[in-house]
Design an enzyme around this catalytic site. Structure first.
Site, short mmCIF file in Angstrom:
data_model
loop_
_atom_site.label_atom_id
_atom_site.label_comp_id
_atom_site.label_asym_id
_atom_site.label_seq_id
_atom_site.Cartn_x
_atom_site.Cartn_y
_atom_site.Cartn_z
N SER A 172 0.83 -1.20 0.00
CA SER A 172 0.00 0.00 0.00
C SER A 172 0.87 1.25 0.00
O SER A 172 1.88 1.31 0.67
CB SER A 172 -0.92 0.03 1.22
OG SER A 172 -1.67 1.23 1.24
N GLU A 179 -10.06 2.22 3.89
CA GLU A 179 -9.76 3.33 2.99
C GLU A 179 -11.02 3.80 2.26
O GLU A 179 -11.25 5.01 2.12
CB GLU A 179 -8.70 2.87 2.00
CG GLU A 179 -8.32 3.87 0.92
CD GLU A 179 -7.40 3.23 -0.11
OE1 GLU A 179 -7.72 3.30 -1.32
OE2 GLU A 179 -6.38 2.64 0.29
N LYS A 193 -4.41 -6.62 3.76
CA LYS A 193 -4.41 -5.56 2.74
C LYS A 193 -5.83 -5.26 2.26
O LYS A 193 -6.20 -4.10 2.02
CB LYS A 193 -3.52 -5.96 1.56
CG LYS A 193 -3.54 -4.98 0.37
CD LYS A 193 -3.19 -3.55 0.79
CE LYS A 193 -2.82 -2.65 -0.36
NZ LYS A 193 -3.80 -2.52 -1.42
N HIS A 200 -7.45 -3.18 4.86
CA HIS A 200 -6.88 -1.83 4.71
C HIS A 200 -7.66 -1.05 3.67
O HIS A 200 -8.05 0.10 3.88
CB HIS A 200 -5.40 -1.92 4.31
CG HIS A 200 -4.81 -0.62 3.84
ND1 HIS A 200 -5.06 -0.09 2.58
CD2 HIS A 200 -3.97 0.26 4.45
CE1 HIS A 200 -4.42 1.04 2.45
NE2 HIS A 200 -3.75 1.29 3.56
N ASN A 201 -7.91 -1.67 2.53
CA ASN A 201 -8.62 -0.99 1.44
C ASN A 201 -10.07 -0.74 1.80
O ASN A 201 -10.64 0.28 1.38
CB ASN A 201 -8.51 -1.79 0.16
CG ASN A 201 -7.13 -1.72 -0.46
OD1 ASN A 201 -6.17 -1.35 0.20
ND2 ASN A 201 -7.00 -2.07 -1.72
#
Length: 625
Positions: free
Chosen positions: A294, A356, A349, A352-353
């Site tokens: 990222s 986001e 990940k 995380h997105n």
């Protein structure tokens, strides 16, 4: 970049001879690990008694400190038996540079003959059996048969040294930036990009010619020479689109790979695909890592946050490379850490997105309230957000938002020229699906994802606007109330994301260290923020973020309620902020109307229900008619 060479093997395998030649060739210091044994250890071995793990602990720690010290100098060649994987982990822990292993291998008779011929050595030949029994040969490193001459052994080592250390396949925006990052850290690279006539031709060679960091790299558009250009065990990093392209690349690579090679997928692959690929390659004795990366194009170039998951043995061998190219946290530690087995890295990940997605939607709603509800122009909004970024709400996304608001194309603000059609990729949907499968609430992610879907209905929205006749009115809130609502919505969003990861860790047996996840997200990644630094210390153990921040939740809930109520009544859609309020109201309510839902389910489907204050969890059914 300095390199630490470990020449390893049982006593009598010729470590000192090969290490001496390698030291002279590389013009770096030689250290014989035997010289660092304590007097007690030497006496024990001289008496024919093998050392145990406790005997070796201080010795290994001393050698590790030596390796770290030499990492900051010219590097070193260290001749060391390094019999077990656990010993090798101690030897290399916190070593900040590339560690290369030269593994000397031979049969009992040859080595025993050499040991009996030695004079004045504290290690008797009688201990060879115990050393061979303890030896765990690693799948990594340059494996050398000691039956050949020292010159022949050195030729093999030098041949391997002439090959590239690291291969990267896929030179799109992220791949090219990562390659430049790797090159800037002194890695000997081989770069591959497919050849598509008229579209993608000589991409690798052109990149090498374009960027100074890549001038020493080798470029390929054919798989076989690309793989053959790499030293063993080969380390190949895939930066290709998620999905079938990854499988096609693995299929193309497989005929040319050898046992012990490492394939890494640095794209946004689904974690279940990563686990499938891991198992498939495992049967071929190929290591596979799913690595979340990222930071966007700039982060890939200057230092991203890196989330590797998969074979831990494989991770250990590429750890120095990942640590070198990763962003650094406020203590100077790399924003890269081993996440867990299987698809753990890609799962983290993915979440995380998902976080986001919601962060971006929350900011978009704040921008719209300021613009449409409070009548601020772009510069006033930018100024307000810039002031917020000096407080505890500071984040990378907040920073780029006020920069976006100020950017102009000619005399026009660039933002005002951009169509209100928001795109999305798989990770947002996957995050929501994963949360549903785990039985976890992710309503901020879901509303943020659905808001993007609604934005894509531009033609229908125009038609609806023509007859709905919604008039946006001024919003009766203060800037301080909006700031508090913004902070609480972000906290709830992060709480949901981290609780999804906590539950997944338990469900899949990953043993995720959530504090360490937060630490590597404090820099390099898209959602880096002051809040993330706070999360690093508050997410330890069983405590969740809302419990840890209960005082702030209580203080800011009223502001969030005012912002939501007044914005909605003024005609401004705020799905993410509304979702945050709905969640915190439900989460902090001792009683909810779910009892009616359970009764309905029992009425039409005999699904049963539990009774209030029943300590035994007994299921009941009622004949409702």
């Amino acid at each position: 970049m300095a390199v630490i060479y470990f020449v390893m093997g049982v006593s009598g395998s010729g470590k000192t001879t090969i290490a001496q030649r390698l030291s002279e060739l590389k013009n770096i210091p030689l250290f014989d690990a035997d010289d660092f044994h304590s007097t007690e250890n030497k006496a024990k071995m001289s008496a024919g008694q093998p050392l145990n793990d406790e005997d070796r602990k201080g010795w290994l720690d001393t050698l590790n400190k030596l390796a770290i010290k030499q990492s900051h100098a010219d590097g070193a060649v260290i001749a060391c038996s390094a019999l077990k994987e656990s010993y090798r982990k101690i030897l290399t822990q916190r070593v900040p540079v590339d560690v290369r292993w030269i593994v000397l291998m031979g049969g009992f008779e040859l080595i025993h003959q050499r040991m009996t011929a030695r004079v004045d050595h504290f290690m008797p030949a009688g201990l060879l059996t115990s050393q061979l029994e303890s030896m765990e040969y690693p799948p990594y490193g340059i494996h050398i048969d000691i039956g050949q001459s020292p010159a022949g052994m050195m030729d093999l080592i030098l041949h391997n040294e002439s090959l590239s250390e690291f291969g990267l396949a896929g030179l799109g925006v992220m791949g090219k930036s990562l390659a430049r990052n790797l090159g800037a850290h002194g890695l000997k690279l081989s770069l591959f990009n497919q050849h598509v006539a008229g579209k993608e031709e000589n991409v690798a060679l052109n990149s090498i010619a374009q960027f100074e960091e890549l001038r020493s790299a080798k470029g390929f558009d054919l798989i076989e020479p690309f793989v053959q250009s790499l030293s063993k065990p080969r380390k190949i990093f895939l930066m290709v689109p998620a999905g079938k392209v990854v499988d096609h690349m693995i299929t193309a690579l497989l005929p040319y790979l050898s046992p012990g090679d490492i394939v890494m997928d640095g794209g946004n692959s689904h974690f279940k695909d990563t686990e499938r690929r891991h198992e498939a390659l495992k049967s071929n004795h190929i290591h596979f890592l799913g690595i979340g990366v990222s930071g966007g194009e700039q982060g890939a170039l200057t230092g991203p946050a890196i989330m590797p998951g998969g074979d831990e043995v494989a991770y250990d061998s590429i750890k120095p490379i990942l640590n070198a190219i990763a962003a650094k946290d406020h203590q100077g530690l790399p924003c890269s850490t081993y996440i867990g087995p299987g698809g753990a890295g890609h799962f983290v990940k993915m979440i995380h997105n998902g976080i986001e997605y919601a962060e971006m939607q929350i900011l978009a709603e704040v921008y719209w309230i300021l613009k449409k509800g409070l009548g601020f122009d772009n510069e006033q909004i930018a100024l307000s957000l810039e002031e917020w970024n000096k407080k505890s709400a500071a984040s990378y996304l907040l920073e780029i938002t006020y920069k976006i608001l100020r950017h102009k194309t000619g005399i026009d603000y660039t933002l005002d020229l951009i169509a209100d059609l928001s795109g999305s990729k798989g990770t947002g949907s996957w995050s929501l699906t994963a949360a549903a499968e785990l039985g976890m609430s992710a309503n901020l992610i879901s509303e943020s994802l659905f808001a993007r879907f609604v934005s894509s209905l531009k033609t229908e929205r125009k038609q609806a606007a023509s007859f709905a006749e919604i008039e946006i009115k001024p919003v009766a809130i203060t800037l301080d109330q909006l700031y508090e609502a913004f902070e609480l919505a972000r906290l709830i969003n992060h709480h949901q994301g981290f609780e999804i990861m906590r539950t997944a860790s338990e469900q899949y047996g990953w043993n995720l260290n959530l504090s360490e996840v937060a630490r590597i997200w404090t820099n390099g990644c898209i959602i880096r923020s002051v809040l993330m630094q706070s999360i690093q210390t508050t997410i330890i153990g069983e405590q969740n973020l809302l419990v840890a921040q209960k005082q702030a939740v209580g203080e800011q809930r009223a502001a969030l309620a005012q912002v939501v109520a007044n914005s909605l009544s003024s005609g401004i859609p705020i799905p993410a902020l509304s979702a945050a309020l709905n969640f915190i109201l439900a989460y902090s309510s001792e009683n909810l109307p779910a009892n009616l839902i359970q009764a309905q389910r029992d009425f039409f489907g005999a699904h049963t229900y539990r009774k209030q204050d029943d300590p035994y969890g007994i299921s009941y059914h009622t004949e409702w008619e």
